[in-house]
Design a protein around this motif. Sequence first.
Motif, PDB file in Angstrom:
ATOM      1  N   LEU A 374      32.761  33.730  40.214  1.00 47.00           N
ATOM      2  CA  LEU A 374      34.169  33.875  39.872  1.00 47.00           C
ATOM      3  C   LEU A 374      34.346  34.041  38.370  1.00 47.00           C
ATOM      4  O   LEU A 374      35.116  34.906  37.917  1.00 47.00           O
ATOM      5  CB  LEU A 374      34.953  32.656  40.363  1.00 47.00           C
ATOM      6  N   ALA A 375      33.648  33.223  37.584  1.00 44.98           N
ATOM      7  CA  ALA A 375      33.768  33.322  36.129  1.00 44.98           C
ATOM      8  C   ALA A 375      33.309  34.687  35.629  1.00 44.98           C
ATOM      9  O   ALA A 375      33.919  35.266  34.721  1.00 44.98           O
ATOM     10  CB  ALA A 375      32.958  32.205  35.456  1.00 44.98           C
ATOM     11  N   GLU A 376      32.234  35.227  36.231  1.00 43.63           N
ATOM     12  CA  GLU A 376      31.771  36.557  35.833  1.00 43.63           C
ATOM     13  C   GLU A 376      32.833  37.612  36.128  1.00 43.63           C
ATOM     14  O   GLU A 376      33.094  38.514  35.314  1.00 43.63           O
ATOM     15  CB  GLU A 376      30.468  36.900  36.560  1.00 43.63           C
ATOM     16  N   ALA A 377      33.458  37.510  37.288  1.00 41.08           N
ATOM     17  CA  ALA A 377      34.510  38.465  37.643  1.00 41.08           C
ATOM     18  C   ALA A 377      35.702  38.332  36.703  1.00 41.08           C
ATOM     19  O   ALA A 377      36.313  39.339  36.306  1.00 41.08           O
ATOM     20  CB  ALA A 377      34.930  38.258  39.091  1.00 41.08           C
ATOM     21  N   VAL A 378      36.061  37.102  36.347  1.00 33.01           N
ATOM     22  CA  VAL A 378      37.173  36.874  35.429  1.00 33.01           C
ATOM     23  C   VAL A 378      36.868  37.475  34.060  1.00 33.01           C
ATOM     24  O   VAL A 378      37.726  38.134  33.444  1.00 33.01           O
ATOM     25  CB  VAL A 378      37.489  35.373  35.318  1.00 33.01           C
ATOM     26  N   ARG A 379      35.657  37.271  33.580  1.00 28.78           N
ATOM     27  CA  ARG A 379      35.283  37.866  32.290  1.00 28.78           C
ATOM     28  C   ARG A 379      35.396  39.386  32.344  1.00 28.78           C
ATOM     29  O   ARG A 379      35.879  40.031  31.392  1.00 28.78           O
ATOM     30  CB  ARG A 379      33.851  37.460  31.913  1.00 28.78           C
ATOM     31  N   ASP A 380      34.954  39.969  33.433  1.00 28.90           N
ATOM     32  CA  ASP A 380      35.011  41.415  33.586  1.00 28.90           C
ATOM     33  C   ASP A 380      36.458  41.905  33.607  1.00 28.90           C
ATOM     34  O   ASP A 380      36.797  42.912  32.972  1.00 28.90           O
ATOM     35  CB  ASP A 380      34.293  41.820  34.869  1.00 28.90           C
ATOM     36  N   GLU A 381      37.333  41.202  34.330  1.00 22.05           N
ATOM     37  CA  GLU A 381      38.738  41.596  34.396  1.00 22.05           C
ATOM     38  C   GLU A 381      39.405  41.456  33.033  1.00 22.05           C
ATOM     39  O   GLU A 381      40.165  42.334  32.609  1.00 22.05           O
ATOM     40  CB  GLU A 381      39.475  40.741  35.432  1.00 22.05           C
ATOM     41  N   LEU A 382      39.131  40.367  32.337  1.00 16.89           N
ATOM     42  CA  LEU A 382      39.745  40.153  31.028  1.00 16.89           C
ATOM     43  C   LEU A 382      39.315  41.221  30.028  1.00 16.89           C
ATOM     44  O   LEU A 382      40.103  41.637  29.166  1.00 16.89           O
ATOM     45  CB  LEU A 382      39.379  38.767  30.490  1.00 16.89           C
ATOM     46  N   ALA A 383      38.061  41.688  30.155  1.00 20.69           N
ATOM     47  CA  ALA A 383      37.577  42.736  29.248  1.00 20.69           C
ATOM     48  C   ALA A 383      38.335  44.041  29.442  1.00 20.69           C
ATOM     49  O   ALA A 383      38.396  44.872  28.522  1.00 20.69           O
ATOM     50  CB  ALA A 383      36.079  42.956  29.467  1.00 20.69           C
TER      51      ALA A 383
END
Length: 617
Positions: A374-383
Amino acid sequence: MVVEAQTRWQKWFLVLWATAAALKLLIASQLPLFVDEAFYWQEGQHLAPAYSDLPGLTAWLTRLGVELGGQHVLALRLPFLAIGAIIPWFVVRMAARWFGPTAGWQAGILCLLMPLSGTLGLLAVPDVPMALAAVLCLHAVARLLRQVNASNAVELALGLAIGALSHYRFLGVIGMGLIALLLLPQGRRLLRDSRVWMALSVGFVAWLPLLAWNADNHDAGLRFQLLDRHPWSFHHEGVFFLLIQPLIVTPLLCGLLWLVAWRGSKRTDWNLQQRYFALTGGISTAMIFALGFFTDVERISFHWPLPGYLALLVAAPALLLGWSRRWRRLLWLSLLLGWVVALGYYAMASSPQWRQVLADNKFYPRNFIGWEPLAEAVRDELAQMPAGTRILAGSFKVGSELGFQLGDDSIAVLPHALNDRHGRTAQLALWKLIGDGRSDVPQLLVINPADQRFRDLLARYQQLCQWVGPLPGPRTVSIDHGRQRFLLMRLPPRPAGVVPDEACVTPALAWIDSPLPRATVGDQAQVRGWAFKDGVGLRSVELLLDGKPVMLADYGRTSEVRGVWAGSSDPQHPQVGFDARLDLSALPPGTHWLGLRLHGNDGSVEDWSEQRLHISR
C-alpha cells in the motif's frame, strides 16, 4: 540425584530461552506491523504523559525503540522483546526461592513454552510491560510476606508504577492481589505496615497522568475502557472465552494451573508463598472468566488472564511432581507443540507465500497484511499528483500504518466507527487529525473496504460522497487474492464551506452467487452473480482465473438486489446481474482462484476479491 536433576532442567531452560529469543528476534524483524502497534508508534511520535486509549509507557517504549534503532519494525519492538525475555527469569527466581532450584527452572520452562507468555514481545503492545509489572509485584509481595524491608517495598512500588503506566486493566491486577492478601492472616498484617502503604502511594501517583488526561478530556478514556466498549449485560459468548483458554495455554497446562488455583483455595497445609501465588492467580483468572460473560466480545480479550497465569505458573511445578511420568511427558510435549504452533502463526503472517494458505480463512491475519505494498502504491500516486498533495485515510488503521511506512505521523483521518470502537477518536481529535475531507489542496484518499461490514459498505461510500463529492475511479491495491484490498482515489481541492452537489459516484460492489467459495467443479462452471456502481453503472464484468482475464460475462441480466441495497443509485437497476459458462478444461486439477474485473461507464477498472475454486476430474 537432586543436583543432576537441577542441572538438567537448568540446561533445558537455557537452551529454550536462547532458542526462543533468537526465533522471536527473527520473526519480529519480518512480521509486518500490527495496526495497534502502528497507533502506539504514532502516539510515541507525539510524546505525552497519557493518551486516550492507554497510559504513556507503551508509546514511550515504541519511541525509544525507533530512536535507538531507526524506523524499522524490529527497532520498534526491541524494548518489548527485551522485557519479554526478562519475564521468565523472574518466574525462575520466584519458584526457585520458595520451592527449590529444580522447581524454579521448571517454572521458567513453563513460562517460556506456554503460548500466551512464550510469544510476549513479538508485538509492541501494553500487555508486555503489564506482565513485567505483574511479576515484579508478585515477587515483591512474596518477599514482603516473609520480611518487610525497604528493598522489597521499593520493588513493589516499581511494579505498581510500571503497571499504572501500562494499562487500565492493571487496576484489576491490583484489586485481585489485595483480595488474596486479605484472605491470608499474614497478608492482613502486611497491609497494616506503613512501608507497604508508601509503596502503594507511589503506585497511586503513577496513575495521576492518566487521571489528569481524563479530567481534561471529559473522562473519554475511562468511559471507553470501563463503559463504552463493554455491554455490561449477560451474553453467552463468554463460553467461547473459556473454551479458547486451553488452546492458548495448552490443555494439560491449563488443567494444571486451574488445579493449582482450586487447591490453593482449599489447602491450608501449603506454605504461605504457595498459597499466596495460588490465591492471587486463582482469584484473578476466576474473576476474568466471570467478567467474560459481561464484557467486550468484539475485540481480542483472550490474553487478559495472563497476569493470573503467571502467578499460577510459579506454584505449578510443586503440584506437577504428583503427576505420573507419562502425564508429565505429555504436558511437556503438548506445551512444546503449542509454542511451535503459536510462533508458526506469526511466522506464517510474515511470509507472503505461507499466508496465502489462509487467504479465505477466518484466521487470515488481516491486521498485519498489505501495508508495504500500500505504501508503495501511495508513493507512486503522490509522485503523479501535484506538489503538496495530502493523504486522507479512511480510518485510524490506514492512517497510522501508512504513517509508519512513510514516516509521517500526521496523516489526516476521516471519522469512522472503528476510531470510536478502539478509543482513538479523542486522541486523533487532540492531534487535529480528524476532519471531513475538506481541503484547499488535492488529496489522495486511501480506504480499506474491509474496515466495515460488507452490508454497510455502500452506506460508507455514500457518506464519503457527502464529505468529498463524487468518488473518482479508484486504483485497487489487492493482496492475497483480494483478501486485503485498498482503494486509492485522487480528490480535487474542495475548500471548507463548499457543499458537494454533484451526484454520488462510488466504487463498485459485486457478489458471486455461484459457484460458492471453495466449491468443487469439473471442466465447466456456471458463474452467476451481480455487480453495480452507484452514479454511473458498469459497462462490463470480466472473469479472472488466477489473476488473468479469461472472458466477459453476460452482463445486464435482471437481478433484484435493491431489496438489500435500497439506497443504490446505479441507473441500470435491476439489470445488474451477470452469468457466464466458464470453460476450465485447459486448467490442471487443483486449487484456482476466480475473480472479477469491473469496468465502469466512467472508465474506471476495479478488481474484486477472488474466491477459491477446486477443479476435480
